[in-house]
Design an enzyme around this catalytic site. Structure first.
Site, PDB file in Angstrom:
ATOM      1  N   HIS A   1      55.296  -5.567  34.834  1.00  0.00           N
ATOM      2  CA  HIS A   1      56.311  -5.265  33.814  1.00  0.00           C
ATOM      3  C   HIS A   1      55.897  -4.125  32.892  1.00  0.00           C
ATOM      4  O   HIS A   1      56.480  -3.955  31.816  1.00  0.00           O
ATOM      5  CB  HIS A   1      56.619  -6.522  32.997  1.00  0.00           C
ATOM      6  CG  HIS A   1      57.214  -7.620  33.819  1.00  0.00           C
ATOM      7  ND1 HIS A   1      57.054  -8.957  33.529  1.00  0.00           N
ATOM      8  CD2 HIS A   1      57.960  -7.572  34.956  1.00  0.00           C
ATOM      9  CE1 HIS A   1      57.680  -9.685  34.436  1.00  0.00           C
ATOM     10  NE2 HIS A   1      58.239  -8.861  35.314  1.00  0.00           N
TER      11      HIS A   1
ATOM     12  N   CYS B   1      59.732   9.142  27.631  1.00  0.00           N
ATOM     13  CA  CYS B   1      61.017   9.706  27.225  1.00  0.00           C
ATOM     14  C   CYS B   1      62.020   9.469  28.350  1.00  0.00           C
ATOM     15  O   CYS B   1      61.740   9.803  29.514  1.00  0.00           O
ATOM     16  CB  CYS B   1      60.895  11.201  26.935  1.00  0.00           C
ATOM     17  SG  CYS B   1      62.499  11.993  26.598  1.00  0.00           S
TER      18      CYS B   1
ATOM     19  N   CYS C   1      61.823  17.130  24.109  1.00  0.00           N
ATOM     20  CA  CYS C   1      63.252  17.406  24.311  1.00  0.00           C
ATOM     21  C   CYS C   1      64.160  16.722  23.301  1.00  0.00           C
ATOM     22  O   CYS C   1      65.372  16.920  23.331  1.00  0.00           O
ATOM     23  CB  CYS C   1      63.660  17.007  25.723  1.00  0.00           C
ATOM     24  SG  CYS C   1      63.753  15.213  25.971  1.00  0.00           S
TER      25      CYS C   1
END
Length: 288
Positions: A125, A133, A186
């Protein structure tokens, strides 16, 4: 790191577990019950508070949900990140280093198996110490994101009387005031590199877990109620391949009828006793 201490207390069923494991290549599947002795609670164990983990749909579609998540995650991170491997983690690491265990498939996101000394770990997990991102796939160390959260939300540092959840989260009432960090590359949405509720385990990660089970001759499930489908699929794989399955857990699990051996109890004393009985040469030396 502290050495493993073996207690001579009689453990019912230990002899059967030793006989099942001895001479076989063993894969270990661990759940939250392995980390409770490190101070990290589980979702379903005795005394666990009712809690709903973050849903991926909410996280993606609601800035308020992201604020709630990052507020609680930041407050809980200090305690979560300072948790130390317990005797159960150390026993598993010792058995891997002693050639008894092939590797570990962990449902936990705390990274404690690696810190204990395991070299072959599949984080089913993910791991909370990494952040990604969702726009450009840039990866960040969690420490740098925590620093941003501290700088932009100094009032969060003053919260006290926190109650830590299994995923390192904490309930924060005024989360709507939180400024959450964005990707410095970004400007995209940042998410811890873990599987949220409603997400699938990445195909490559699950394939690695399946490969580890396939190379083994026996499977130990430790500290898991097997409530998650991906874990059940690995147990079913072991059963199809006719390998013996042992379960160590406090309380009933969904795999009990599939197990050749079931020990109802805490993972730390049982795993430590198992390592001792199997003669791991690392048991009475410090594991750095």
């Amino acid at each position: 790191m502290a050495a493993i201490v073996h207690e001579t207390t009689h453990i019912e069923g230990l002899e059967s577990l030793v006989q099942l494991v001895a001479g076989r290549r063993v894969a270990v599947l661990t759940g939250a019950g392995v980390s409770t002795d490190s101070g990290i609670p589980d979702y379903r164990g005795q005394g666990a508070s009712k809690r709903t983990p973050m849903n991926i749909s909410d996280f993606l579609n609601s800035e308020l949900a992201r604020k709630r998540y990052w507020a609680g995650a930041h407050v809980g991170w200090k305690s979560f990140s300072q948790a130390e491997p317990n005797q159960g983690h150390l026993a598993i690491a010792a058995m891997e280093q002693g050639g008894i265990i092939e590797g570990v498939i962990s449902q936990n996101v705390d990274g404690l198996h690696r810190r204990a000394g395991n070299s072959h770990v599949v984080d089913l997990h993910g791991s909370l110490d990494r952040v990604i991102c969702l726009e450009c796939s840039q990866q960040f160390d969690r420490v740098s994101i925590e620093q941003q959260l501290s700088d932009e939300n100094p009032w969060l540092e003053e919260l006290s009387n926190i109650v830590l959840a299994p995923d390192g989260d904490v309930d924060v009432s005024n989360f709507n005031e939180v400024t959450i960090p964005a990707c410095t590359v970004c400007g995209g949405i940042l998410k811890p590199d873990v599987v949220f509720f409603g997400e699938f385990v990445p195909a490559k990660i699950f394939a690695a877990a399946q490969s580890l089970v396939k190379r083994a001759d026996a499977l130990i499930v430790a500290g898991s109620s097997l409530a998650v489908n991906s874990a059940v699929r690995l147990v079913d794989q072991a059963r199809r391949e006719k390998m013996p399955i042992a379960i160590i857990n406090k309380g009933v699990t969904k795999g009990d009828r599939k197990a050749a051996v079931k020990l109802d109890g805490g993972t730390s004393p049982i795993l430590t006793a198992l390592a001792h009985e199997l003669g791991s040469g690392y048991l009475y030396e410090d594991i750095e």
